[in-house]
Design a protein around this motif. Structure first.
Motif, PDB file in Angstrom:
ATOM      1  N   ARG A  76      -3.625  -1.397  -7.896  1.00  0.00           N
ATOM      2  CA  ARG A  76      -4.975  -1.972  -7.975  1.00  0.00           C
ATOM      3  C   ARG A  76      -5.017  -3.219  -8.849  1.00  0.00           C
ATOM      4  O   ARG A  76      -5.840  -4.113  -8.627  1.00  0.00           O
ATOM      5  CB  ARG A  76      -5.961  -0.938  -8.513  1.00  0.00           C
ATOM      6  CG  ARG A  76      -5.734  -0.534  -9.967  1.00  0.00           C
ATOM      7  CD  ARG A  76      -6.685   0.555 -10.427  1.00  0.00           C
ATOM      8  NE  ARG A  76      -6.519   0.889 -11.830  1.00  0.00           N
ATOM      9  CZ  ARG A  76      -5.611   1.734 -12.284  1.00  0.00           C
ATOM     10  NH1 ARG A  76      -4.778   2.339 -11.431  1.00  0.00           N
ATOM     11  NH2 ARG A  76      -5.516   1.977 -13.584  1.00  0.00           N
ATOM     12  N   SER A  99       0.840  -1.193   0.000  1.00  0.00           N
ATOM     13  CA  SER A  99       0.000   0.000   0.000  1.00  0.00           C
ATOM     14  C   SER A  99       0.876   1.244   0.000  1.00  0.00           C
ATOM     15  O   SER A  99       1.998   1.241   0.525  1.00  0.00           O
ATOM     16  CB  SER A  99      -0.917   0.018   1.217  1.00  0.00           C
ATOM     17  OG  SER A  99      -1.579   1.266   1.346  1.00  0.00           O
ATOM     18  N   THR A 114      -1.669   7.325  -0.879  1.00  0.00           N
ATOM     19  CA  THR A 114      -2.228   6.510  -1.958  1.00  0.00           C
ATOM     20  C   THR A 114      -3.040   7.380  -2.914  1.00  0.00           C
ATOM     21  O   THR A 114      -3.975   8.064  -2.489  1.00  0.00           O
ATOM     22  CB  THR A 114      -3.140   5.408  -1.398  1.00  0.00           C
ATOM     23  OG1 THR A 114      -2.384   4.604  -0.483  1.00  0.00           O
ATOM     24  CG2 THR A 114      -3.684   4.541  -2.517  1.00  0.00           C
ATOM     25  N   SER A 127      -9.236   0.042  -5.342  1.00  0.00           N
ATOM     26  CA  SER A 127      -8.629   1.351  -5.143  1.00  0.00           C
ATOM     27  C   SER A 127      -9.688   2.279  -4.566  1.00  0.00           C
ATOM     28  O   SER A 127     -10.834   1.876  -4.324  1.00  0.00           O
ATOM     29  CB  SER A 127      -8.060   1.919  -6.453  1.00  0.00           C
ATOM     30  OG  SER A 127      -9.090   2.311  -7.335  1.00  0.00           O
ATOM     31  N   ARG A 154      -4.791  -6.530  -6.955  1.00  0.00           N
ATOM     32  CA  ARG A 154      -5.720  -6.786  -5.864  1.00  0.00           C
ATOM     33  C   ARG A 154      -7.007  -7.455  -6.341  1.00  0.00           C
ATOM     34  O   ARG A 154      -7.453  -7.246  -7.469  1.00  0.00           O
ATOM     35  CB  ARG A 154      -6.081  -5.475  -5.156  1.00  0.00           C
ATOM     36  CG  ARG A 154      -4.914  -4.799  -4.459  1.00  0.00           C
ATOM     37  CD  ARG A 154      -5.412  -3.782  -3.447  1.00  0.00           C
ATOM     38  NE  ARG A 154      -4.302  -3.174  -2.729  1.00  0.00           N
ATOM     39  CZ  ARG A 154      -3.821  -1.963  -2.982  1.00  0.00           C
ATOM     40  NH1 ARG A 154      -4.371  -1.229  -3.925  1.00  0.00           N
ATOM     41  NH2 ARG A 154      -2.820  -1.487  -2.283  1.00  0.00           N
ATOM     42  N   ASP A 169      -4.985   4.009  -7.705  1.00  0.00           N
ATOM     43  CA  ASP A 169      -3.890   3.280  -7.071  1.00  0.00           C
ATOM     44  C   ASP A 169      -3.159   2.407  -8.094  1.00  0.00           C
ATOM     45  O   ASP A 169      -3.764   1.518  -8.712  1.00  0.00           O
ATOM     46  CB  ASP A 169      -4.452   2.411  -5.951  1.00  0.00           C
ATOM     47  CG  ASP A 169      -3.365   1.771  -5.101  1.00  0.00           C
ATOM     48  OD1 ASP A 169      -2.197   1.809  -5.514  1.00  0.00           O
ATOM     49  OD2 ASP A 169      -3.698   1.238  -4.032  1.00  0.00           O
TER      50      ASP A 169
END
Length: 561
Positions: free
Chosen positions: A433, A421, A426, A548, A436, A430
């Motif tokens: 992202r 992170s 952030t 994000s 994720r 992001d």
């Protein structure tokens, strides 16, 4: 008076031979030549070979720790390279095979995990730095030689591009050690010489001495063949390794020692390239050179944009990947006369043609920041050599703050990746992202597939296909990616290797982007009669995964029996 004349003659004779140290010792004079003629090489104080090696190993260890601590899963390309490693071949649709061979071996020895997938990256960059350390020994003839190598190794591991490449497993990381090795051999063979005994008379007595008379052809050809083999292996990692060939032609023409058999040297070099890279050409020959088609698709030259914005974007990205001071200094070196001569001048040939070609590609269409990675080893050698010149000016002394700034940038990057992170800084879009949410999606698909007894899981994109293969590797599903009728070209690796067709194991569980049911009408359905239509049941479930500040990954799950 006679004694004074004799002393003066001896003194002048020694001066004419440039033996000031001998003069000082013989006549008791203080040696000030070290202060006036030889500036201390930059960064020499405190940076012994052992200290530098300790720093390199420490940086590598910290990067391995960041990989182990990070909660981030693999990226799309990393998952694809890993999948290739489970089915070893001589080549693959979009890339040559070396990275697949490497990851396949690592997976076999250490098992499947994000750490084992990425751990090779820091080690490969450490090896590259050590090779550049040795390559730098061929650039200078004075006592700054080893210091040049130490600075080169430090500069290399401090590069922001290397910091990122040490966390993300990429083909660049696999290519660069072999590219650096090829540079080492090319620089080494330019200094290979033979020797013969010569005789001379001194005060009526004949003495013998050894004198360099020219190249040793066998040693020179050996080094050129070794350079060719290194580039052949580099091209098994990434086809950009072949940039070395036109660069070497220019280098031999403009900077090669004319006493060496340059044509014969290039011939054995080329033979080494062809022999070492033969696996990928054998594979392409048996697969209709499909990789060349893919490379042309990546270049996207059919849709030329002639964009100065794209050109500027690539050019200024080099300040980020090489470090702001490093790249700014590099831009000045072609204008410094001393850095255009000898082997230092020859290094420019391995830098600017590559950067220029990618700048042209960026102007015509687009180019990623790392596409000029092949130029970085020579750039680091040139910067290190510049920093250790005997009369280094203020610009050369910028290499110390350059290393410090680069290390600070890579340390920040390492902390971000280890934590998974950017924390309080952030951005709304992001950059992490894309890494994720895939595991949650795969776990949901697995639970639904078990409940329905599904044999096939259908992905909706190359990214989802890659990460489903990674996260569901031990589940036994056939993970397919259809090629729609309206698609142009031959599709990506998953559409070619894992197609959807009527024989795919039923029931089918489709993961669709958004809430609408999937609409699949594969091109190859014409082989079957009648053309099948699917009756999708569902959605069985929906997921909305926050990746994000302002983006979610929304999927719906559908079943066809």
């Amino acid at each position: 008076m006679r004694i004074q004349v004799v002393m003066m003659r001896n003194f002048m004779s020694l001066l004419q031979q440039g033996k000031s140290a001998t003069v000082n010792a013989k006549f008791g004079m203080q040696d000030i030549s070290g202060k006036t003629q030889k500036a201390q090489p930059l960064l020499e104080r405190g940076l012994s070979a052992h200290v530098v090696l300790g720093i390199l190993l420490g940086i590598t260890a910290l990067r391995l720790y960041a990989i182990a601590a990070s909660p981030l899963g693999p990226g799309v390309d990393e998952a694809q390279y890993w999948l290739w490693g489970q089915d070893l071949q001589l080549g693959y649709y979009s890339k040559p095979p070396l990275i697949a061979w490497l990851l396949g071996g690592v997976n076999m020895l250490f098992g499947q995990s994000a750490f084992t997938l990425r751990a090779s990256g820091p080690v490969l960059h450490l090896i590259t730095g050590l090779i550049l350390w040795q390559a730098a020994t061929h650039l200078t003839k004075d006592n700054s030689t080893d210091m040049c190598g130490r600075i080169a190794a430090l500069l290399w591991l401090s590069l922001p591009a290397v910091g990122l490449g040490s966390f993300v497993m990429s083909t660049d990381s696999v290519m660069l050690p072999f590219w650096a090795a090829a540079l080492y051999f090319v620089l080494a063979c330019q200094k290979t010489t033979g020797q013969k005994l010569t005789g001379q008379k001194t005060n009526g007595q004949k003495t013998t001495s050894q004198k360099t008379t020219g190249p040793s052809p066998s040693r020179y050809l050996f080094y050129m063949a070794a350079a060719g083999a290194a580039i052949g292996i580099a091209s098994l990692a990434k086809y950009a390794g072949l940039y070395f060939i036109p660069c070497l032609i220019l280098f031999l023409y403009f900077f090669g020692d004319k006493a060496h058999p340059r044509l014969a040297g290039f011939s054995v070099f080329l033979a080494g390239v062809v022999l070492a890279s033969s696996p990928t050409w054998v594979w392409n020959l048996s697969n209709e050179f499909v990789t060349l088609f893919h490379l042309s698709e990546n270049a996207n030259l059919e849709k030329q944009s002639y964009s100065f914005a794209s050109l500027a974007g690539f050019f200024f990205s080099q300040f980020a990947v090489l470090g702001p001071i490093s790249f700014a200094t590099l831009l000045t070196l072609p204008f410094i006369r001393k850095m255009r001569n000898g082997l230092s001048g020859g290094l420019h040939i391995f830098i600017w043609p590559i950067i220029g070609a990618i700048c042209l590609q960026a102007f015509l269409s687009e180019a990623n920041a790392n596409w000029a990675a092949a130029s970085y080893p020579a750039a680091i050698l040139l910067l290190a050599n510049f920093a250790t010149q005997l009369r280094a000016n203020w610009l050369a002394r910028l290499m110390l703050p350059a290393i410090i700034i680069n290390l600070f940038m890579t340390a920040c990057l390492g902390v971000i990746l280890a934590a998974g992170s950017f924390g309080i800084v952030t951005p709304k879009s992001d950059p992490l992202r894309r890494l994720r949410g895939w595991e949650v999606m795969a776990q949901k698909a697995d639970r639904l597939a078990v409940q329905a007894g599904a044999g096939t899981v259908i992905a909706y994109s190359r990214a989802s296909a890659a990460l489903l293969h990674w996260h569901l590797a031990d589940k036994g599903y056939y993970i397919a990616l259809p090629l729609p009728e309206e698609a142009s070209g031959q599709g990506n690796h998953y559409q070619r290797s894992y197609p959807l067709n009527p024989t795919s194991p039923r029931p089918w569980l489709a993961i669709n982007e958004g809430a609408m049911p999937p609409q699949y009408s594969p091109q190859y359905s014409a082989q079957y009669s009648p053309q099948y239509l699917l009756d999708w049941q569902g959605p069985l479930a929906k997921t909305s995964i926050k990746i994000s500040h302002r983006r979610t990954r929304d999927n719906s799950y559908w079943l066809a029996r």
